[in-house]
Design a protein around this motif. Sequence first.
Motif, PDB file in Angstrom:
ATOM      1  N   SER A  99       0.828  -1.199   0.000  1.00  0.00           N
ATOM      2  CA  SER A  99       0.000   0.000   0.000  1.00  0.00           C
ATOM      3  C   SER A  99       0.861   1.247   0.000  1.00  0.00           C
ATOM      4  CB  SER A  99      -0.899   0.007   1.240  1.00  0.00           C
ATOM      5  OG  SER A  99      -1.564   1.233   1.347  1.00  0.00           O
ATOM      6  N   LYS A 100       0.415   2.268  -0.760  1.00  0.00           N
ATOM      7  CA  LYS A 100       1.160   3.514  -0.846  1.00  0.00           C
ATOM      8  C   LYS A 100       0.452   4.646  -0.101  1.00  0.00           C
ATOM      9  CE  LYS A 100       4.509   1.958  -3.435  1.00  0.00           C
ATOM     10  NZ  LYS A 100       5.906   1.913  -2.976  1.00  0.00           N
ATOM     11  N   VAL A 101      -0.575   4.332   0.667  1.00  0.00           N
ATOM     12  CA  VAL A 101      -1.301   5.337   1.433  1.00  0.00           C
ATOM     13  C   VAL A 101      -1.151   5.025   2.922  1.00  0.00           C
ATOM     14  CG1 VAL A 101      -3.539   6.398   1.892  1.00  0.00           C
ATOM     15  CG2 VAL A 101      -2.959   5.663  -0.437  1.00  0.00           C
ATOM     16  N   PRO A 124       4.260   7.660  11.090  1.00  0.00           N
ATOM     17  CA  PRO A 124       5.556   7.206  10.570  1.00  0.00           C
ATOM     18  C   PRO A 124       5.418   6.717   9.119  1.00  0.00           C
ATOM     19  CG  PRO A 124       4.623   5.525  11.991  1.00  0.00           C
ATOM     20  CD  PRO A 124       3.689   6.697  12.049  1.00  0.00           C
ATOM     21  N   VAL A 125       6.378   7.084   8.260  1.00  0.00           N
ATOM     22  CA  VAL A 125       6.383   6.640   6.857  1.00  0.00           C
ATOM     23  C   VAL A 125       7.799   6.204   6.484  1.00  0.00           C
ATOM     24  CG1 VAL A 125       4.451   8.119   6.157  1.00  0.00           C
ATOM     25  CG2 VAL A 125       6.794   8.994   6.015  1.00  0.00           C
ATOM     26  N   PRO A 126       7.931   5.234   5.546  1.00  0.00           N
ATOM     27  CA  PRO A 126       9.268   4.830   5.083  1.00  0.00           C
ATOM     28  C   PRO A 126       9.849   5.852   4.105  1.00  0.00           C
ATOM     29  CG  PRO A 126       7.577   3.590   3.924  1.00  0.00           C
ATOM     30  CD  PRO A 126       6.867   4.412   4.950  1.00  0.00           C
ATOM     31  N   ALA A 131       2.892  13.200  -0.597  1.00  0.00           N
ATOM     32  CA  ALA A 131       1.984  14.334  -0.439  1.00  0.00           C
ATOM     33  C   ALA A 131       1.216  14.048   0.844  1.00  0.00           C
ATOM     34  CB  ALA A 131       1.035  14.446  -1.622  1.00  0.00           C
ATOM     35  N   ALA A 132       1.364  14.929   1.863  1.00  0.00           N
ATOM     36  CA  ALA A 132       0.777  14.681   3.180  1.00  0.00           C
ATOM     37  C   ALA A 132      -0.252  15.757   3.502  1.00  0.00           C
ATOM     38  CB  ALA A 132       1.867  14.647   4.243  1.00  0.00           C
ATOM     39  N   VAL A 211       4.070   9.106  -3.751  1.00  0.00           N
ATOM     40  CA  VAL A 211       3.971   9.464  -5.173  1.00  0.00           C
ATOM     41  C   VAL A 211       5.300   9.168  -5.854  1.00  0.00           C
ATOM     42  CG1 VAL A 211       2.218  11.223  -4.809  1.00  0.00           C
ATOM     43  CG2 VAL A 211       4.615  11.852  -4.635  1.00  0.00           C
ATOM     44  N   ALA A 212       5.284   9.151  -7.204  1.00  0.00           N
ATOM     45  CA  ALA A 212       6.502   8.810  -7.945  1.00  0.00           C
ATOM     46  C   ALA A 212       7.589   9.839  -7.747  1.00  0.00           C
ATOM     47  CB  ALA A 212       6.184   8.657  -9.429  1.00  0.00           C
TER      48      ALA A 212
END
Length: 215
Positions: A99-101, A124-126, A131-132, A211-212
Amino acid sequence: MRVFTSGRYAAVTSTLALVVACGGASYAAIVVTGAQIKDNTVSTQDIKDRTIKTKDISAGTKDALAGEVGPAGPAGATGAVGPSGPAGPAGPAGGSYPSKVYSVAAENFTWMVPGSLQQVASLPVPAGTYAAFAKATIGTNGSGGGHVQCELSGGGQVDRQLVTNDGPGYAYEVTYTQIVFTTDTATDVALSCFGTSANYVHMEKVTAISVASAG
């Protein structure tokens, strides 16, 4: 009446035989070449109708005989749709990705402490590009000129929104903040607020979409 002598008769007979031989069915062929024809002496009367062919005419003469190009004619009617072509080969199968969200919702009821920035939500994100977005409900007490400022931060980027209340009593407003950032390591996307006393933050939510690239 005169009668030919035998010698003279033979001569006349020979002469007649020669005339017959030349005028009869058999005769000698005579070939006429271009060198034997005087220039500019052959005219249209000397040429048999419909006997000159394209191969007998030079390229320059053909070009001189060509007419001018005429105007374009009207467009023709649309032709019928042709049959569908064969299906192309199937493309390679796509990969499987996580998942990317990323999102977190909090129900913290945080009262503001004057001069102190307080974290009210954290996500927390890797490593990646994101876009947050964040939102929170702000309660302000207008009796003391209440105000609250919230800021969303992550990957070195910050977005802030200030809420003020100059009237009597409490007022409620929802703040919205957003950032776009890239991080090479895992990090936190944090929503923090500060304000005057008797004001609070409630119903916080932070969302980050991978996002890319950042445009």
